[in-house]
Scaffold this active site. Sequence first.
Site, PDB file in Angstrom:
ATOM      1  CB  CYS A 143     -57.737 -11.570 -14.026  1.00  0.00           C
ATOM      2  SG  CYS A 143     -57.322 -10.082 -14.289  1.00  0.00           S
ATOM      3  CB  CYS A 162     -62.656  -5.373 -12.611  1.00  0.00           C
ATOM      4  SG  CYS A 162     -62.307  -5.759 -14.334  1.00  0.00           S
ATOM      5  CE  LYS A 173     -54.651 -15.331   5.186  1.00  0.00           C
ATOM      6  NZ  LYS A 173     -55.492 -16.383   5.749  1.00  0.00           N
ATOM      7  CB  CYS A 186     -59.455  -7.563 -10.030  1.00  0.00           C
ATOM      8  SG  CYS A 186     -58.271  -8.634 -10.894  1.00  0.00           S
TER       9      CYS A 186
HETATM   10 FE1  FES Z   1     -59.006  -8.459 -13.148  1.00  0.00          FE
HETATM   11 FE2  FES Z   1     -61.015  -7.657 -14.620  1.00  0.00          FE
HETATM   12  S1  FES Z   1     -60.856  -9.440 -13.529  1.00  0.00           S
HETATM   13  S2  FES Z   1     -59.047  -6.683 -14.044  1.00  0.00           S
END
Ligand code: FES
Length: 77
Positions: A43, A52, A23, A41
Site C-alpha cells: 500500500c 508491512c 525508482k 507492504c
Molecule cells: Fe502497506 Fe500493510 S500493506 S502497511
Amino acid sequence: FLPKKRKQRDSLINLKIQKENPKVVNEIDIEDLNSANVCYCRCWRSKTFPVCDKSHIKHNELTGDNVGPLILKKKIL
Ligand code: FES
C-alpha cells in the site's frame, strides 16, 4: 476533464517513501526468510517499508481501498 499531467499526479501511489530515488526497488533473498511469515507492504503507507506495519488498515478505512500485504511463507520440510 483534467489535463493528462494533473490526472497522473492525482494517481500517485508512493507519497513519501524514498522520493529522492528515481525508482524504489527492494530485493529479498528467499534464503534469508526464517520460519515465520514475512509480510511486505503493497500500500506504500508502511512506516517500516518494505515490511508491512498494518498501515494498510487505516488506508483502506480512509479511502475505501482494499489493499493488503504480500505474505511470504517458507515451507518447512
Ligand atoms: Fe502497506 Fe500493510 S500493506 S502497511
